[in-house]
Scaffold this motif. Structure first.
Motif, PDB file in Angstrom:
ATOM      1  N   PRO A 259     137.361 137.721 -83.275  1.00 42.37           N
ATOM      2  CA  PRO A 259     137.902 136.706 -82.371  1.00 42.37           C
ATOM      3  C   PRO A 259     138.444 137.256 -81.059  1.00 42.37           C
ATOM      4  O   PRO A 259     138.353 136.583 -80.028  1.00 42.37           O
ATOM      5  CB  PRO A 259     139.001 136.035 -83.202  1.00 42.37           C
ATOM      6  CG  PRO A 259     139.260 136.957 -84.348  1.00 42.37           C
ATOM      7  CD  PRO A 259     137.994 137.689 -84.594  1.00 42.37           C
ATOM      8  N   GLY A 260     138.986 138.466 -81.077  1.00 42.46           N
ATOM      9  CA  GLY A 260     139.455 139.053 -79.827  1.00 42.46           C
ATOM     10  C   GLY A 260     138.312 139.274 -78.853  1.00 42.46           C
ATOM     11  O   GLY A 260     138.414 138.987 -77.649  1.00 42.46           O
ATOM     12  N   ARG A 261     137.184 139.789 -79.367  1.00 37.57           N
ATOM     13  CA  ARG A 261     136.007 139.986 -78.521  1.00 37.57           C
ATOM     14  C   ARG A 261     135.448 138.640 -78.059  1.00 37.57           C
ATOM     15  O   ARG A 261     134.992 138.513 -76.913  1.00 37.57           O
ATOM     16  CB  ARG A 261     134.933 140.760 -79.304  1.00 37.57           C
ATOM     17  CG  ARG A 261     133.629 140.989 -78.557  1.00 37.57           C
ATOM     18  CD  ARG A 261     133.841 141.739 -77.255  1.00 37.57           C
ATOM     19  NE  ARG A 261     132.588 141.965 -76.551  1.00 37.57           N
ATOM     20  CZ  ARG A 261     132.505 142.151 -75.237  1.00 37.57           C
ATOM     21  NH1 ARG A 261     133.616 142.135 -74.481  1.00 37.57           N
ATOM     22  NH2 ARG A 261     131.333 142.365 -74.672  1.00 37.57           N
ATOM     23  N   ALA A 262     135.497 137.637 -78.919  1.00 36.68           N
ATOM     24  CA  ALA A 262     135.027 136.306 -78.541  1.00 36.68           C
ATOM     25  C   ALA A 262     135.829 135.768 -77.362  1.00 36.68           C
ATOM     26  O   ALA A 262     135.257 135.212 -76.400  1.00 36.68           O
ATOM     27  CB  ALA A 262     135.129 135.358 -79.732  1.00 36.68           C
ATOM     28  N   LEU A 263     137.123 135.926 -77.401  1.00 38.47           N
ATOM     29  CA  LEU A 263     137.967 135.464 -76.298  1.00 38.47           C
ATOM     30  C   LEU A 263     137.638 136.207 -75.008  1.00 38.47           C
ATOM     31  O   LEU A 263     137.632 135.617 -73.917  1.00 38.47           O
ATOM     32  CB  LEU A 263     139.447 135.637 -76.663  1.00 38.47           C
ATOM     33  CG  LEU A 263     139.960 134.705 -77.764  1.00 38.47           C
ATOM     34  CD1 LEU A 263     141.334 135.160 -78.250  1.00 38.47           C
ATOM     35  CD2 LEU A 263     140.028 133.263 -77.265  1.00 38.47           C
ATOM     36  N   GLU A 264     137.362 137.506 -75.121  1.00 37.59           N
ATOM     37  CA  GLU A 264     136.973 138.289 -73.945  1.00 37.59           C
ATOM     38  C   GLU A 264     135.697 137.731 -73.313  1.00 37.59           C
ATOM     39  O   GLU A 264     135.598 137.588 -72.086  1.00 37.59           O
ATOM     40  CB  GLU A 264     136.740 139.751 -74.333  1.00 37.59           C
ATOM     41  CG  GLU A 264     137.987 140.525 -74.706  1.00 37.59           C
ATOM     42  CD  GLU A 264     137.646 141.935 -75.160  1.00 37.59           C
ATOM     43  OE1 GLU A 264     136.473 142.335 -75.049  1.00 37.59           O
ATOM     44  OE2 GLU A 264     138.566 142.638 -75.637  1.00 37.59           O
ATOM     45  N   LEU A 265     134.695 137.434 -74.152  1.00 40.45           N
ATOM     46  CA  LEU A 265     133.420 136.941 -73.641  1.00 40.45           C
ATOM     47  C   LEU A 265     133.565 135.566 -73.008  1.00 40.45           C
ATOM     48  O   LEU A 265     132.957 135.278 -71.970  1.00 40.45           O
ATOM     49  CB  LEU A 265     132.387 136.901 -74.768  1.00 40.45           C
ATOM     50  CG  LEU A 265     131.907 138.253 -75.289  1.00 40.45           C
ATOM     51  CD1 LEU A 265     131.034 138.070 -76.522  1.00 40.45           C
ATOM     52  CD2 LEU A 265     131.139 139.012 -74.203  1.00 40.45           C
ATOM     53  N   ILE A 266     134.358 134.705 -73.630  1.00 36.84           N
ATOM     54  CA  ILE A 266     134.579 133.372 -73.067  1.00 36.84           C
ATOM     55  C   ILE A 266     135.214 133.486 -71.692  1.00 36.84           C
ATOM     56  O   ILE A 266     134.817 132.802 -70.732  1.00 36.84           O
ATOM     57  CB  ILE A 266     135.450 132.523 -74.011  1.00 36.84           C
ATOM     58  CG1 ILE A 266     134.693 132.212 -75.306  1.00 36.84           C
ATOM     59  CG2 ILE A 266     135.887 131.224 -73.322  1.00 36.84           C
ATOM     60  CD1 ILE A 266     135.544 131.588 -76.383  1.00 36.84           C
ATOM     61  N   GLU A 267     136.189 134.368 -71.572  1.00 40.41           N
ATOM     62  CA  GLU A 267     136.863 134.560 -70.290  1.00 40.41           C
ATOM     63  C   GLU A 267     135.928 135.192 -69.255  1.00 40.41           C
ATOM     64  O   GLU A 267     135.812 134.707 -68.125  1.00 40.41           O
ATOM     65  CB  GLU A 267     138.090 135.455 -70.472  1.00 40.41           C
ATOM     66  CG  GLU A 267     138.847 135.732 -69.173  1.00 40.41           C
ATOM     67  CD  GLU A 267     140.062 136.613 -69.395  1.00 40.41           C
ATOM     68  OE1 GLU A 267     141.089 136.373 -68.748  1.00 40.41           O
ATOM     69  OE2 GLU A 267     139.965 137.559 -70.218  1.00 40.41           O
ATOM     70  N   GLU A 268     135.234 136.260 -69.646  1.00 37.73           N
ATOM     71  CA  GLU A 268     134.394 137.000 -68.706  1.00 37.73           C
ATOM     72  C   GLU A 268     133.246 136.164 -68.161  1.00 37.73           C
ATOM     73  O   GLU A 268     132.934 136.210 -66.962  1.00 37.73           O
ATOM     74  CB  GLU A 268     133.832 138.243 -69.388  1.00 37.73           C
ATOM     75  CG  GLU A 268     132.905 139.069 -68.505  1.00 37.73           C
ATOM     76  CD  GLU A 268     132.307 140.270 -69.226  1.00 37.73           C
ATOM     77  OE1 GLU A 268     131.487 140.978 -68.602  1.00 37.73           O
ATOM     78  OE2 GLU A 268     132.668 140.509 -70.402  1.00 37.73           O
ATOM     79  N   HIS A 269     132.604 135.382 -69.041  1.00 37.12           N
ATOM     80  CA  HIS A 269     131.401 134.652 -68.633  1.00 37.12           C
ATOM     81  C   HIS A 269     131.661 133.173 -68.379  1.00 37.12           C
ATOM     82  O   HIS A 269     130.712 132.427 -68.138  1.00 37.12           O
ATOM     83  CB  HIS A 269     130.307 134.844 -69.681  1.00 37.12           C
ATOM     84  CG  HIS A 269     129.914 136.279 -69.865  1.00 37.12           C
ATOM     85  ND1 HIS A 269     129.183 136.972 -68.936  1.00 37.12           N
ATOM     86  CD2 HIS A 269     130.195 137.165 -70.865  1.00 37.12           C
ATOM     87  CE1 HIS A 269     129.002 138.219 -69.347  1.00 37.12           C
ATOM     88  NE2 HIS A 269     129.606 138.365 -70.506  1.00 37.12           N
TER      89      HIS A 269
END
Length: 524
Positions: A259-269
């Motif tokens: 989930p931490g990586r998921a949040l990063e991807l949502i924010e980045e893209h």
């Protein structure tokens, strides 16, 4: 391959009404590649694929399949994570006139051999390794059980390697004689108590489903789809491998859920739209990094595939600041109901939504929800399963118990097989689960029956505690009593686990918990 159960009258109606528009599943990618070849189609493991690159890879793989003798009706099976290679194989198989058969990559020898054998698979595509598992070795060990299997293609290995087939093929468009009524997808349900069942979908059924979702949620080319759901599951196939290219937009893939990586991807893209099961939503909402992440781009989180506690929808709506909605569907009928931002939060949290487009829903006399509409699958590969799957007038037996309120919203209240009969009285497991989920010491919960020589069955709660907590049975009983729950519904046993067993679509495997309750039945 063709469906053995297809209502000609209903098919004509779907065509005449425009529900079936005659669009091949892969045609949208080809059109977008011509229109905007430099636009980003996929983001995967740090790499961006343009529409031109992706469509060229699909053409090359499709022509390589044709060169290896794959033709109309042949089955191309693949066990791949959320990688771009899965998109290429799926759409290339369809473009070659074959049938795409995704298989969840967590399946092992027994399930994989069953599917490949029953499907009559001609080509299988697997990773060299994923999560340390050796897929080529598994295929070697079961190959004698699958006499139709001619070629095993390995992503990241070989021979032949995935890249070898790309080199064999041509980048120019592949011509294959086909119709939108042809079977495009063979997808096995992730059954919890029996062998999986192969559901057949055509271009028409898949195309209608995605077009109805685009209309329902108001999706456009400006949307960015985030796809953490396994692409071997109906959710991943539809919204990860097909819908983004219908929009001409971008899909961001995540192969290993964190989930931490998921949040990063949502924010980045700047992702705006996702469809995923309950564990994914729960993971985002409860991850400690959420307050530090800018996820304001996220517009819609449609949650389905497993029971969705109302409190989770309410909490997620606040925490993520977007439209969070429950939705109802299955491999056989992908999305029958959901809500949008126009629906009250109470409906999004407390029901499974309203029918989408021309979808039809009804509740039978025994309380079972039955569905019918243009995206309904065309039957099972094993035709002997069809007689019990459909009513005489063409409605699908869902096996779910439901009620429909005065406003037309559907609420799933349990499974026909998920009723606890205590002393001759029927008790809904879901009703108890929804209440227990709101207890502060409960991270996850399932309620099952446990045998009793006098009452027949008693109520057993299986709980995953929140970190640092360990709820006791008296505490949970007091909590439910405080909510005015009838005494006969109160749990009489409690089992604490680190995690609940789930199938690939996120549904809790209650048959395993019932076995545990029979064997253990620990009261705490």
């Amino acid at each position: 391959m063709k469906a053995t159960r297809l209502d000609d009258e209903q098919a004509r109606h779907n065509v005449e009404a425009g529900f079936w528009a005659g669009n091949p599943v892969d045609s949208y990618l080809a059109a977008a590649a011509i229109r905007t070849p430099a636009a980003v189609a996929v983001v995967d493991r740090g790499r961006r694929w343009t529409y031109g690159e992706l469509d060229g890879a699909v053409n090359r793989f499709a022509s390589a399949l044709r060169g290896r003798g794959v033709g109309p009706g042949d089955v191309v099976s693949w066990l791949l994570p959320n990688w771009t290679e899965a998109i290429v194989v799926h759409l290339a198989a369809i473009r070659a006139g074959a049938v795409s058969n995704p298989i969840i990559p967590i399946y092992r020898h027994r399930e994989t051999a069953f599917i490949l054998r029953q499907a009559g698979t001609k080509v299988a595509v697997v990773p060299h390794s994923f999560r340390t598992f050796d897929y080529p070795a598994m295929l070697d060990e079961i190959r004698a059980e699958v006499p139709t299997l001619e070629t095993v293609v390995v992503v990241g290995g070989g021979p032949p390697a995935f890249d070898d087939l790309l080199a064999e093929g041509r980048a120019d468009p592949v011509e294959a004689a086909r119709s939108s009524s042809d079977i495009a997808l063979l997808l096995y349900t992730s059954g919890t108590t029996s062998a999986p069942k192969g559901a057949l979908h055509s271009h028409d059924t898949l195309d209608h489903e995605n077009r109805s979702m685009i209309d329902f949620f108001g999706l456009t080319a400006a949307d960015v789809v985030f796809m953490p759901s396994p692409v071997g599951h109906i959710i991943g196939v539809l919204y990860g491998l097909q819908l983004p290219f219908m929009l001409g937009s971008t899909v961001v893939l995540l192969d290993v859920w964190e989930p931490g990586r998921a949040l990063e991807l949502i924010e980045e893209h700047r992702c705006t739209f996702t469809v995923a099961a309950t564990p994914f939503l729960h993971g985002l909402v409860h991850h400690p990094s959420l307050p530090q992440r800018d996820v304001s781009s996220l517009r819609v989180f449609a949650c389905g595939g497993a029971d969705v506690p109302p409190e989770l929808v309410r909490a997620a709506t606040t925490a993520l600041g977007c439209t969070v909605t429950r939705g109802y569907g299955s491999t056989e009928y992908p999305t029958a109901t959901a809500c949008t931002a126009a629906d009250p939060v109470a409906k999004r949290a407390g029901t499974d939504g309203r029918p989408i487009g021309p979808a039809e829903v009804r509740v039978a006399a025994d309380g079972e929800l039955q569905v019918r509409g243009p995206e309904l699958f065309l039957g099972y590969l094993d035709a002997s399963l069809n007689d019990t799957a459909f009513t005489d007038d063409g409605w699908l037996h869902t096996g779910d118990l439901a009620r429909i309120d005065a406003d037309g919203y559907v609420e799933i209240i349990g499974r026909q097989k998920d009723i606890i009969i205590r002393g001759g009285e029927n008790i809904s497991a879901k009703e108890i689960e929804d209440q227990l989920f709101e207890h502060p010491a409960v991270a996850d919960v399932a309620v099952v029956s446990t045998p009793d020589p006098v009452l027949g069955e008693r109520v057993c709660a299986v709980v995953v505690p929140e970190a640092g907590g360990e709820p006791t049975l008296p505490e949970l009983v007091d909590f439910l009593t405080g909510r005015r729950m009838a005494r006969q519904k109160l749990p009489e046993r409690l089992i604490l686990l680190d995690t609940l067993p789930r199938n690939p679509s996120g549904k809790i495997q209650k048959f395993r918990l019932r076995e545990l309750a029979r064997e253990n039945g620990v009261t705490r």
